[in-house]
Design a protein around this motif. Sequence first.
Motif, short mmCIF file in Angstrom:
data_model
loop_
_atom_site.label_atom_id
_atom_site.label_comp_id
_atom_site.label_asym_id
_atom_site.label_seq_id
_atom_site.Cartn_x
_atom_site.Cartn_y
_atom_site.Cartn_z
N UNK D 99 0.83 -1.20 0.00
CA UNK D 99 0.00 0.00 0.00
C UNK D 99 0.87 1.26 0.00
N UNK D 100 1.99 1.21 0.71
CA UNK D 100 2.87 2.39 0.77
C UNK D 100 3.59 2.61 -0.55
N UNK D 101 3.79 1.54 -1.32
CA UNK D 101 4.56 1.73 -2.54
C UNK D 101 3.70 2.24 -3.68
N UNK D 102 2.37 2.27 -3.54
CA UNK D 102 1.57 2.80 -4.65
C UNK D 102 1.25 4.27 -4.50
N UNK D 103 1.51 4.88 -3.38
CA UNK D 103 1.23 6.31 -3.31
C UNK D 103 1.28 6.82 -1.89
N UNK D 104 1.05 8.11 -1.77
CA UNK D 104 1.07 8.72 -0.46
C UNK D 104 -0.34 8.80 0.12
N UNK D 105 -0.42 8.83 1.45
CA UNK D 105 -1.70 9.02 2.11
C UNK D 105 -2.19 10.43 1.84
N UNK D 106 -3.48 10.53 1.50
CA UNK D 106 -4.01 11.85 1.19
C UNK D 106 -5.26 12.10 2.02
#
Lengths: 93, 106, 100, 238
Positions: D99-106
């Motif tokens: 989950x962390x490698x697909x994008x940042x928390x927004x």
Amino acid sequence: MTLLYLALAVFLLLTLAAGFWRVRHGPTAADRMLAAQLFGTTAAAILLLLAEALALPALRDVALVLALLAVIAVIAFTASVKTPTPDQDSGDD
Amino acid sequence: MTQPVFWALVGMALVVLALYALIVHAHLLRKVLALNVMSSGVFLVFIGLARRTPGEDVPMAADPVPQAMVLTGIVVAVAATGLALALIVRLRVLTGRTTLGDDTGD
Amino acid sequence: MAGLSLLDWALDGVLALLLLWLAWRALSTPALFRAVVLFIAFGLVLALVWARLFAVDVALAEMAIGAGVTGALLLAALVRLAPPIGRGRAHGRNGERDGA
Amino acid sequence: MMLRPRTDRQAGPASSARADKGLPPAARALLVLALLAVFAGLVLAVLSLSEPAPGLAAAVDERIDESGVSHPVTAVLLNFRGYDTLLELVVLVLAVMGAWSVGRARGCAGNVPGPLLRQLPRLMAPLMVLVAGYLLWVGAHAPGGAFQAGSLLGGVGILLCLSGYPLPGWANGPALRVSAVLGVAVFAALGVVAALLPGGAPLDWPPAQAKTLILTIELAAMLSIGVVLAALFAGGRP
């Protein structure tokens, strides 16, 4: 006594089903929300009844966890429902 | 029909129902829902059939080994759901779509 | 296990019908938001089933995860899949911008 | 922008048709038939099972005194089938890495939290942490344990996230990563130590220390499960 508890649990289950009917047909989002909130309460009651009827005191812990996490579900629910603005009705249907 | 068999049948009905929805629906969030229902069905078969061997300390309780495995399965299922949802959101950001499949895609 | 009373079967029957009906509605309702809410209710009823099957550990986990955490995850994903609506919501909390 | 779909139902005829009628009727009928055949096969399989089944309940009961805990499910999870639980914690770490490698928390959810929601964690979070600790402790002799307690902690994380509770800066830094892998690390380290003892094997707890070891592992596992679930809810790397 066990018989009474079981009968009450079945009765509460039926009221739960009635609540689902309200969730499905409830005209406004608030109706659905209120009915969904009622599920948590009813389910906790059913768990407490089952704890006595099945002689499983640990089911009270399940009711405790349910009471705490129902809050999370309701918050997630309210956070994801669109806040109605004057120009845009919360058109759930 | 005994109670374990009854619940195993309900679990298998859930699996078949969810398999149908998994194939028919294109929206990926719906597929995630279907996969979750499917895993719940598998767990139900497992726990239902485990009740054929009652545990020792609580007379009516199920065999503890399937219970432990289902417990593990529930946590793995939620982790997989979280990862799948992150991937779906990313797909939506990158392509604007929430479905797979290039034949019907836009 | 031999002599399950009528009441036991009533409990099992109502629970099973509720479970199957909720699963079917959650997987076939056209509106995704309502489907997710029905799925949360499905997790709740499933936890009752686990309690009924004397699997208290599983009931605890299902109540916490199935009805709580998974529901919150799905609702949050639903919000993130929706584009910002209108001008009041466009201040970037769940906007399309990618912060990477 | 105003007319973009929120759900597939409100998405207009073209898109909802794609979502619901992807299959032609003939294929759909064939699919239903095939699934009914699968269901019938499964029913036959279950009906052919013998009713008092030989299970593992007796085997667990026989060795429960050596496991360090008196609740059979906890004994199976943390002692008899320790590899399952260890690898499950690895799965959790892998999920959060994915989950962390697909994008940042927004952000956490759509709406800006109101005053009521902002105050709610002060009331709820201590209560939930308390119940999580209780579940962890009670897991030694009754239903409960690291998974249930950890998912409650995950609920605390979700609550903090949704209510916009200001977390201290270090909470998103290395502390988050360390606590996400703490369960695996403690479990594996103690498992290796157990193998180095005279006559020991990996993940084979000596009966005298078993309860302490199991509770230590459960404490770390609970933290990791809670952090991972909250991180998955946030939806990306911080």
